[in-house]
Every structure is written in C-alpha cells, then in structure tokens.
Scaffold this motif. Structure first.
Motif, PDB file in Angstrom:
ATOM      1  N   VAL A  34       0.837  -1.198   0.000  1.00  0.00           N
ATOM      2  CA  VAL A  34       0.000   0.000   0.000  1.00  0.00           C
ATOM      3  C   VAL A  34       0.873   1.250   0.000  1.00  0.00           C
ATOM      4  O   VAL A  34       0.601   2.222  -0.722  1.00  0.00           O
ATOM      5  N   ARG A  35       1.939   1.241   0.807  1.00  0.00           N
ATOM      6  CA  ARG A  35       2.845   2.396   0.822  1.00  0.00           C
ATOM      7  C   ARG A  35       3.433   2.632  -0.555  1.00  0.00           C
ATOM      8  O   ARG A  35       3.497   3.774  -1.028  1.00  0.00           O
ATOM      9  N   ASP A  36       3.842   1.571  -1.228  1.00  0.00           N
ATOM     10  CA  ASP A  36       4.399   1.724  -2.573  1.00  0.00           C
ATOM     11  C   ASP A  36       3.342   2.232  -3.551  1.00  0.00           C
ATOM     12  O   ASP A  36       3.631   3.060  -4.422  1.00  0.00           O
ATOM     13  N   ALA A  37       2.109   1.736  -3.411  1.00  0.00           N
ATOM     14  CA  ALA A  37       1.041   2.169  -4.309  1.00  0.00           C
ATOM     15  C   ALA A  37       0.715   3.650  -4.116  1.00  0.00           C
ATOM     16  O   ALA A  37       0.414   4.360  -5.077  1.00  0.00           O
ATOM     17  N   LEU A  38       0.783   4.105  -2.878  1.00  0.00           N
ATOM     18  CA  LEU A  38       0.491   5.507  -2.594  1.00  0.00           C
ATOM     19  C   LEU A  38       1.673   6.417  -2.899  1.00  0.00           C
ATOM     20  O   LEU A  38       1.484   7.620  -3.106  1.00  0.00           O
ATOM     21  N   GLY A  39       2.886   5.856  -2.895  1.00  0.00           N
ATOM     22  CA  GLY A  39       4.077   6.664  -3.151  1.00  0.00           C
ATOM     23  C   GLY A  39       4.364   7.661  -2.054  1.00  0.00           C
ATOM     24  O   GLY A  39       4.848   8.765  -2.330  1.00  0.00           O
ATOM     25  N   VAL A  40       4.093   7.307  -0.796  1.00  0.00           N
ATOM     26  CA  VAL A  40       4.318   8.221   0.319  1.00  0.00           C
ATOM     27  C   VAL A  40       5.555   7.794   1.098  1.00  0.00           C
ATOM     28  O   VAL A  40       6.021   6.652   0.995  1.00  0.00           O
ATOM     29  N   SER A  41       6.076   8.709   1.894  1.00  0.00           N
ATOM     30  CA  SER A  41       7.218   8.412   2.754  1.00  0.00           C
ATOM     31  C   SER A  41       6.758   7.627   3.971  1.00  0.00           C
ATOM     32  O   SER A  41       5.550   7.431   4.197  1.00  0.00           O
ATOM     33  N   THR A  42       7.715   7.219   4.789  1.00  0.00           N
ATOM     34  CA  THR A  42       7.363   6.524   6.021  1.00  0.00           C
ATOM     35  C   THR A  42       6.527   7.431   6.928  1.00  0.00           C
ATOM     36  O   THR A  42       5.551   6.992   7.546  1.00  0.00           O
ATOM     37  N   GLY A  43       6.916   8.718   6.990  1.00  0.00           N
ATOM     38  CA  GLY A  43       6.140   9.667   7.783  1.00  0.00           C
ATOM     39  C   GLY A  43       4.737   9.831   7.237  1.00  0.00           C
ATOM     40  O   GLY A  43       3.762   9.908   7.996  1.00  0.00           O
ATOM     41  N   GLY A  44       4.612   9.896   5.912  1.00  0.00           N
ATOM     42  CA  GLY A  44       3.293  10.002   5.298  1.00  0.00           C
ATOM     43  C   GLY A  44       2.449   8.775   5.570  1.00  0.00           C
ATOM     44  O   GLY A  44       1.231   8.869   5.792  1.00  0.00           O
ATOM     45  N   MET A  45       3.079   7.608   5.568  1.00  0.00           N
ATOM     46  CA  MET A  45       2.347   6.377   5.870  1.00  0.00           C
ATOM     47  C   MET A  45       1.881   6.384   7.322  1.00  0.00           C
ATOM     48  O   MET A  45       0.804   5.867   7.649  1.00  0.00           O
ATOM     49  N   GLY A  46       2.688   6.991   8.205  1.00  0.00           N
ATOM     50  CA  GLY A  46       2.270   7.110   9.598  1.00  0.00           C
ATOM     51  C   GLY A  46       0.995   7.931   9.739  1.00  0.00           C
ATOM     52  O   GLY A  46       0.117   7.602  10.541  1.00  0.00           O
ATOM     53  N   VAL A  47       0.877   8.979   8.938  1.00  0.00           N
ATOM     54  CA  VAL A  47      -0.352   9.784   8.962  1.00  0.00           C
ATOM     55  C   VAL A  47      -1.537   8.957   8.474  1.00  0.00           C
ATOM     56  O   VAL A  47      -2.635   9.007   9.032  1.00  0.00           O
ATOM     57  N   VAL A  48      -1.322   8.179   7.401  1.00  0.00           N
ATOM     58  CA  VAL A  48      -2.388   7.325   6.877  1.00  0.00           C
ATOM     59  C   VAL A  48      -2.822   6.319   7.940  1.00  0.00           C
ATOM     60  O   VAL A  48      -4.018   6.080   8.152  1.00  0.00           O
ATOM     61  N   LEU A  49      -1.865   5.721   8.627  1.00  0.00           N
ATOM     62  CA  LEU A  49      -2.171   4.728   9.654  1.00  0.00           C
ATOM     63  C   LEU A  49      -2.916   5.322  10.843  1.00  0.00           C
ATOM     64  O   LEU A  49      -3.594   4.606  11.581  1.00  0.00           O
ATOM     65  N   PHE A  50      -2.772   6.636  11.023  1.00  0.00           N
ATOM     66  CA  PHE A  50      -3.456   7.294  12.131  1.00  0.00           C
ATOM     67  C   PHE A  50      -4.969   7.135  12.004  1.00  0.00           C
ATOM     68  O   PHE A  50      -5.693   7.141  13.006  1.00  0.00           O
ATOM     69  N   GLY A  51      -5.450   6.971  10.773  1.00  0.00           N
ATOM     70  CA  GLY A  51      -6.879   6.741  10.577  1.00  0.00           C
ATOM     71  C   GLY A  51      -7.360   5.490  11.283  1.00  0.00           C
ATOM     72  O   GLY A  51      -8.452   5.470  11.865  1.00  0.00           O
ATOM     73  N   LEU A  52      -6.556   4.425  11.248  1.00  0.00           N
ATOM     74  CA  LEU A  52      -6.926   3.167  11.908  1.00  0.00           C
ATOM     75  C   LEU A  52      -7.003   3.349  13.420  1.00  0.00           C
ATOM     76  O   LEU A  52      -7.938   2.879  14.074  1.00  0.00           O
ATOM     77  N   SER A  53      -6.024   4.061  13.992  1.00  0.00           N
ATOM     78  CA  SER A  53      -5.993   4.255  15.444  1.00  0.00           C
ATOM     79  C   SER A  53      -7.173   5.096  15.919  1.00  0.00           C
ATOM     80  O   SER A  53      -7.854   4.745  16.889  1.00  0.00           O
TER      81      SER A  53
END
Length: 417
Positions: A34-53
């Motif tokens: 998913v991170r590769d598909a979105l093309g985001v950084s690790t920090g950007g992926m952390g923001v995306v994951l914040f939705g789950l939390s």
C-alpha cells in the motif's frame, strides 16, 4: 446438554472473531504494498495509519453505550457493515493511489472493529455465563488464529505479486458473507438495558459508577497490564529483535509470527487449565510466564535465547485479557456495563499504551524500555486473586436461561461446584 441455539450462538461468535482477525492481518501484511502504491514516505504512511488508530478508539468508546441501548446483535450488525465498507474503501484507495481514500477506509475499518470488539466480548461473556465454563479464551483464540491465517495469506499473495486492491476487496466480500451468516445466529437483546432512560445522561453516569466497585477496579488494572503486554509485542517485537539483538528484518518478522502462534496456542488450550485451577491461579501463572519471557528478551545477550523466549511471552499474555473479561461478567446485575467498562479499558491500553513506549525508548533504548512491561506483569500477578468469583453465576440480563435447567451454584470460576 447444550441446546442448538446456544451452540449456534457460540459458533457465530467464533466465526466473527476469526473473520475479524483475517481482515486485520490482511491489511497489516499488505502495508508495504500500500505504501508503494500511494508513493508516500514513512512519515506520510504514519499519517495514513493514524486513521486506523482514531477509528478504533472511537468505535471502542461508542460500543458500550450502543450495546446498552440497542443490544449486542444490533451493534455487531453495524460494526460488520462498517468493517466491510472500510475494507472496500481501503482497497479502492490503494488501487487508485489515493492516500485520503486509504485514510478514510482505515478510519471506517477501525471504528467497525472497535464497535464489534466490545459487543462481541459482551456476547461472549453471556454465552460463558449460560454454559458455566470458559468460552472467552477460545473466542480470542479465534481472533489470533485469524491473524495467523491472514498473515500467511498476505505473505503468499505478496510473493505472487497479487494486486493489493483486489486482495483487500476479496477480504471485504469474505467478511460480509461470514458476518451475515454469523450475526443471524446471535440472539437479539443481549446487554440491552430495560430502563427507559438507558440511553440518556443517567446511563452515562451509570457506566462510570461501575468503577466504584473495588474488585472491578482491580480487574481493570489486570486487563490493562495484559492488554499492554500483548500490544507491546505487536507494536515493538520485530523492531526489538532487529535493533536490540541485531537480527535481520526477516528474523524479526519470524519472531513475531512465533509470538502470534504462541498466543493462539495459549488461548485454545487454556480452557482445561481454567477448569482445573481457576482464574486466579491461571492468570497469576500466566503473568509470571510472560514476565520470564520478557526478562529473557531484555537481559539475555543471545538472540537465539531471546527468540525462543517470545514463546513464553506469547503463552503468558494469551489468557489475561479474556479471563479478565469473564471475571467482569460474574455479577448478573449490570453485567453488560461491567464487561463493557473492562473491555474498553483493555482495548484503549492495547491501542494507546504501547506506542508511548517509543518516547522512553528514544532515551534509554528499546530493550531497557521493555522493563516497564516486566514491572507491570509483577503487579498483575499480585492482583490475580481479584479474579475469583464472589457470588452465584446466573444468566445475564436479556439472556433467558435454558429450559429445564436449574440455577447454577457458585463455583470457583473454573466450572467446578
């Protein structure tokens, strides 16, 4: 003899938790894709994951009041619908490279899981009270088994380069089909309060008043510790092995898989021990076992010994949460509110507590930080006597007793008179 309706009720809850575990693990296994598909950084992926939390915490906090107003079955229907929608939205976001879509999908997925998790524990406690023997450990074992199956499926599809969007959409369809079958077998009304003011301000105050019970406070502390112990492994174990013991990333992931398998085994095999020795003795031994595993991981210089010790960590952490939920449901008066309060505390500890260890690890390192888990497990072992029942076990509100059965006598929490 166990009647057909109760057997279907119990089986429905098992299927529900198994499916939830598969759904969560399917997402976790595909996060790199998913991170590769979105093309985001690790920090950007952390923001995306914040939705789950955030979604998970919102669902957990809302679940108890909704169960008291509408009953567990209605909340399970709602949670299942939101989980399925969330997986489908996440799949679409990954397929079309929309970070906002994945964030929204994860928020829905997490809120659905949060709603369902508290409701299914209330239902499980009701089944357990009807049967007079442990059910919740196996119920949570089904979730652990689903996690293992979902992770293995995710690894296989990743190796086959199967599209992540199609994978998550297929899991959404599986979730919808399984939960439609399962929830139909759950009786209506479990956990619903009969008072007309159940959904008003008095209900919210009643939900807080359950904590005036000293025994429930001690049970809450135990569930906080055991959920924190499990969550610490989920969040940090691979990194703990990589950074703290110098193993490869593959070995770190394998170590976590061993932990998950140990958790699953502990939950599926814990019932006979509970029936023979009772809750207090089993949870005390579990806390000591988990503490021994954590201690070896923290203090041993050998990566091999540390890797083997996660078996003790997993086995020790496996029973504390479900057994505490069972103990909270002992009182037939207000059982739903008590189970909801303890389950909510446990899930919040699971979601919020372990990430906070990262702040301490920045200063002292990850291995010494796990000493916090070790100390808390000692507290849980000392408080384990609070899990002993204090009165007769009876059918909970909203769950009629089986026809032709006499009221059950008080037991030692292990199924023995």
């Amino acid at each position: 003899m166990l009647d057909l309706a109760t057997r279907r009720w119990r089986a429905a809850l098992f299927v529900f938790m198994l499916t939830a575990g598969v759904g969560m693990a399917s997402w976790v296994a595909r996060t790199p894709a998913v991170r590769d598909a979105l093309g985001v950084s690790t920090g950007g992926m952390g923001v995306v994951l914040f939705g789950l939390s955030t979604g998970s915490m919102a669902g957990v906090l809302l679940s108890g009041p909704l169960v008291r107003r509408y009953g567990g079955r209605a909340v399970l229907w709602g949670g299942a619908a939101v989980v399925t929608t969330g997986l489908a939205v996440t799949a679409g976001g990954a397929e079309w490279s929309l970070a906002g879509g994945v964030f929204a999908g994860l928020a829905l997925f997490g809120s659905g899981l949060g709603l369902a998790e508290v409701a299914v524990n209330i239902e499980g406690a009701a089944v357990e009270r009807r049967l007079g023997r442990p059910v919740l450990p196996v119920l949570h074992g089904c979730s652990s088994l689903g996690t293992v199956l979902g992770a293995l499926l995710g690894l296989a599809l990743t190796a086959a380069r199967f599209p992540v969007g199609a994978h998550l959409l297929a899991v959404a369809v599986l979730t919808a089909a399984a939960t439609v079958w399962a929830v139909r077998s759950v009786p209506a009304g479990t956990g619903r309060e009969a008072a007309p003011e159940a959904a008003g301000p008095k209900d919210r105050l009643a939900a807080l008043r359950v904590w005036r019970d000293g025994r429930l406070v001690l049970i809450g502390i135990i569930v906080l510790v055991m959920a924190f112990t499990e969550g610490a492994a989920n969040d940090w174990l691979p990194l703990l092995m990589v950074d703290g013991h110098g193993v490869s990333a593959t070995a770190g992931s394998l170590t976590y898989t061993v932990f998950a398998l140990a958790m699953t085994a502990g939950r599926f095999t814990g019932g006979p021990f509970l029936e023979r020795f009772g809750r207090a003795a089993v949870v005390r031994a579990s806390a000591v076992l988990a503490a021994a595993g954590v201690a070896v991981v923290v203090f041993s210089p050998s990566p091999l010994a540390a890797g083997a010790a996660v078996v003790l960590w997993g086995l020790g952490a496996s029973l504390g949460f479900p057994v505490s939920i069972s103990a909270a449901g002992d009182d037939p008066h207000g059982a739903a509110a008590r189970v909801s309060a303890v389950a909510t505390a446990g899930y919040l500890a699971f979601l919020v507590g372990p990430p906070s260890l990262g702040f301490l690890a920045d200063h002292v390192g990850l291995r010494p930080t796990m000493g916090v888990v070790l100390g808390l497990l000692v507290v849980a072992a000392l408080l384990a006597p609070a899990l002993r029942p204090r009165g007769p076990r009876a059918a909970p509100a909203g769950v009629p007793p089986q026809p032709g059965t006499a009221p059950q006598r008080a037991d030692d929490g292990a199924g023995r008179p």
